[in-house]
Motif scaffolding. Sequence first.
Motif, PDB file in Angstrom:
ATOM      1  N   ILE B   7       0.760  -1.078   0.196  1.00  0.00           N
ATOM      2  CA  ILE B   7       0.238  -0.308  -0.145  1.00  0.00           C
ATOM      3  C   ILE B   7       0.872   0.962   0.017  1.00  0.00           C
ATOM      4  O   ILE B   7       0.388   1.822  -1.026  1.00  0.00           O
ATOM      5  CB  ILE B   7      -0.889  -0.046   1.320  1.00  0.00           C
ATOM      6  CG1 ILE B   7      -2.195  -1.031   0.892  1.00  0.00           C
ATOM      7  CG2 ILE B   7      -1.692   1.469   1.746  1.00  0.00           C
ATOM      8  CD1 ILE B   7      -2.778  -1.684   2.240  1.00  0.00           C
ATOM      9  N   VAL B  54       0.819   0.053  -5.667  1.00  0.00           N
ATOM     10  CA  VAL B  54       1.123   1.369  -4.324  1.00  0.00           C
ATOM     11  C   VAL B  54       0.022   2.299  -4.273  1.00  0.00           C
ATOM     12  O   VAL B  54      -0.419   2.874  -5.254  1.00  0.00           O
ATOM     13  CB  VAL B  54       2.051   1.907  -4.047  1.00  0.00           C
ATOM     14  CG1 VAL B  54       3.198   2.616  -3.362  1.00  0.00           C
ATOM     15  CG2 VAL B  54       3.351   0.784  -3.967  1.00  0.00           C
ATOM     16  N   LEU B  55      -0.563   3.023  -3.035  1.00  0.00           N
ATOM     17  CA  LEU B  55      -1.312   4.212  -2.615  1.00  0.00           C
ATOM     18  C   LEU B  55      -1.125   5.528  -2.661  1.00  0.00           C
ATOM     19  O   LEU B  55      -1.154   6.189  -2.802  1.00  0.00           O
ATOM     20  CB  LEU B  55      -2.809   3.665  -1.569  1.00  0.00           C
ATOM     21  CG  LEU B  55      -3.752   3.039  -2.579  1.00  0.00           C
ATOM     22  CD1 LEU B  55      -4.265   2.453  -1.397  1.00  0.00           C
ATOM     23  CD2 LEU B  55      -4.339   3.144  -3.750  1.00  0.00           C
ATOM     24  N   GLN B  56      -0.029   5.249  -1.376  1.00  0.00           N
ATOM     25  CA  GLN B  56       1.095   6.194  -0.773  1.00  0.00           C
ATOM     26  C   GLN B  56       2.185   5.878  -0.853  1.00  0.00           C
ATOM     27  O   GLN B  56       3.904   5.345  -0.760  1.00  0.00           O
ATOM     28  CB  GLN B  56       0.412   6.093   1.059  1.00  0.00           C
ATOM     29  CG  GLN B  56      -0.896   6.335   2.061  1.00  0.00           C
ATOM     30  CD  GLN B  56      -1.438   7.738   2.099  1.00  0.00           C
ATOM     31  OE1 GLN B  56      -0.022   8.602   2.023  1.00  0.00           O
ATOM     32  NE2 GLN B  56      -2.408   7.525   1.939  1.00  0.00           N
ATOM     33  N   LEU B  82      -0.408   8.622  -7.172  1.00  0.00           N
ATOM     34  CA  LEU B  82      -0.269   8.088  -6.065  1.00  0.00           C
ATOM     35  C   LEU B  82       0.147   9.175  -4.621  1.00  0.00           C
ATOM     36  O   LEU B  82       0.163  10.150  -5.088  1.00  0.00           O
ATOM     37  CB  LEU B  82       1.449   8.181  -5.770  1.00  0.00           C
ATOM     38  CG  LEU B  82       2.379   6.800  -6.467  1.00  0.00           C
ATOM     39  CD1 LEU B  82       3.860   7.013  -6.435  1.00  0.00           C
ATOM     40  CD2 LEU B  82       1.271   5.811  -6.191  1.00  0.00           C
ATOM     41  N   TYR B  83      -0.057   8.954  -3.470  1.00  0.00           N
ATOM     42  CA  TYR B  83      -0.846  10.444  -3.057  1.00  0.00           C
ATOM     43  C   TYR B  83       0.910  10.680  -1.966  1.00  0.00           C
ATOM     44  O   TYR B  83       1.799   9.433  -1.651  1.00  0.00           O
ATOM     45  CB  TYR B  83      -1.841   9.675  -1.771  1.00  0.00           C
ATOM     46  CG  TYR B  83      -1.622  11.074  -0.715  1.00  0.00           C
ATOM     47  CD1 TYR B  83      -2.772  11.313  -0.577  1.00  0.00           C
ATOM     48  CD2 TYR B  83      -1.066  11.423   0.642  1.00  0.00           C
ATOM     49  CE1 TYR B  83      -3.645  12.318   0.149  1.00  0.00           C
ATOM     50  CE2 TYR B  83      -1.576  11.700   1.494  1.00  0.00           C
ATOM     51  CZ  TYR B  83      -2.785  12.903   1.529  1.00  0.00           C
ATOM     52  OH  TYR B  83      -2.657  13.561   2.323  1.00  0.00           O
ATOM     53  N   THR B  84       0.918  12.544  -2.956  1.00  0.00           N
ATOM     54  CA  THR B  84       2.711  12.499  -1.996  1.00  0.00           C
ATOM     55  C   THR B  84       2.700  13.481  -0.580  1.00  0.00           C
ATOM     56  O   THR B  84       1.901  13.973  -0.700  1.00  0.00           O
ATOM     57  CB  THR B  84       2.949  13.449  -3.491  1.00  0.00           C
ATOM     58  OG1 THR B  84       2.522  14.155  -3.327  1.00  0.00           O
ATOM     59  CG2 THR B  84       3.041  12.926  -4.459  1.00  0.00           C
ATOM     60  N   ASN B  85       3.651  12.383  -0.257  1.00  0.00           N
ATOM     61  CA  ASN B  85       4.132  13.397   1.533  1.00  0.00           C
ATOM     62  C   ASN B  85       5.576  13.116   1.098  1.00  0.00           C
ATOM     63  O   ASN B  85       6.439  12.094   1.013  1.00  0.00           O
ATOM     64  CB  ASN B  85       3.787  11.761   2.876  1.00  0.00           C
ATOM     65  CG  ASN B  85       3.923  11.704   3.436  1.00  0.00           C
ATOM     66  OD1 ASN B  85       4.163  13.329   4.123  1.00  0.00           O
ATOM     67  ND2 ASN B  85       4.153  10.903   4.583  1.00  0.00           N
TER      68      ASN B  85
END
Lengths: 94, 363
Positions: B7, B54-56, B82-85
Amino acid sequence: MLEIGHSDRPYLPRGVRIVEDRVRGGRILLAPEKAVALDAIGEAILDRVNGEATFGAIVKDLADTYEAPQGQIAADVQRFMMGLRSRIFLRVKT
Amino acid sequence: MSVRPPIAMLAELTHRCPLACPYCSNPLELLGKDKELDTRTWVRVFNEAAEMGVLQLALSGGEPASRPDLVDLTAAAHQAGLYTNLITSGIGLTPKRLDALEQAGLDHVQLSLQGVNAGIADWVGGYKGGFDRKMMIAEELKRRGIPLTLNAVMHRQNLDDLEETIEMAVDLGARRLEVACVQFHGWAQKNRHMLLPTREQTEAAKQIVAEAEARLRGVMAFDFVPPDYYAEYPKACMGGWASAGINISPDGKVLPCHAAETIPHLEFDSVRDKSLKEIWFDGAAFNAYRGTDWMPDPCQSCDRKEIDFGGCRCQAMAIAGDASATDPVCSRSPMHGRVTDLLADALSETSNEFVYRRLSRSA
């Protein structure tokens, strides 16, 4: 403190969004460092959350759509939204 | 056993960092700039990751802002879905760069916090002026409304400031606060004598977090990683080996967790040679401790084996000398006495010096 009032307008704050999960199927709520798979009920609720509709209107719409008693729907939506609000995945405009 | 795709991905873009925190999660052998993957390879990896589920994505380091191509990488990750952090100390970010990162689709920032004032923060970070620069960026993030998590790394030297830390996070408008007590691998292990909290601090921290969590419900969410040496049961490290998270080192090695290279017999594949999918599903290192079949007793017959998955493999390696042993933190481990001894040793040692994280000169 977390309870959502009848005329509150819930919304997803910046950094929280719903995406299609291309690999696993279904839809996912993405938030800072978290991913929550939505079930059909969660999707139905969040589909109506746009920062304009009030809690009361969302409940009424769901009750009409699914021909269910408003009292029951209100309790379910409240529980679901409070869970999201406690993690700051949802905020409300008063 | 059916293996599900990961994930979350942690992309360690670089080991370079202006700070020198003595608990850095990077390995003792830090990689230089010349070993780092180039922009194009990272972009390929992000696309492969998104395609496999993969999401995060955490853009981390080292200090990811040390990479001149950070904005391009963020844009590419965002375009891949993608969720970018961004996991950062704040050093190397400027208002101009934040403009570009917002434009590129950056979703969230996780800002590290070494202490609540310049005195302690700059001492822990080994970088004078770092705290003031971090606070400037924190204000800038707040002004822009960029979703913020504050990652307060806690240990013996700053746990007594926990209440102040929580207030600071509220003032900075953080939505989440990670109260992350140091885990003892690599650099932190070298500094255990300075970092290991006392039992009293540990108990106080639990109470303070519980009280603040209740008081701040709906204002700020908490993630609390307590010091595990005092725990009865080990942490469910990574939610089980190779179950949900995947890590890429600056040179492209694919790891089940950031400390996995401390397990000497494991061999890690590189994104330079193989696809991410192949490595995740078939890589020897990923399958080494996946699931529960590898577990020895007492884990194998334990009712908690699918709760904590035997704890942390790297900690088993570090303390028991065997990565396939029960995590010695567990009170049911036959090696648990070693943890008790370590606690006593670390708390009785009299030193007031950190071993700072540095790139070794010979490397």
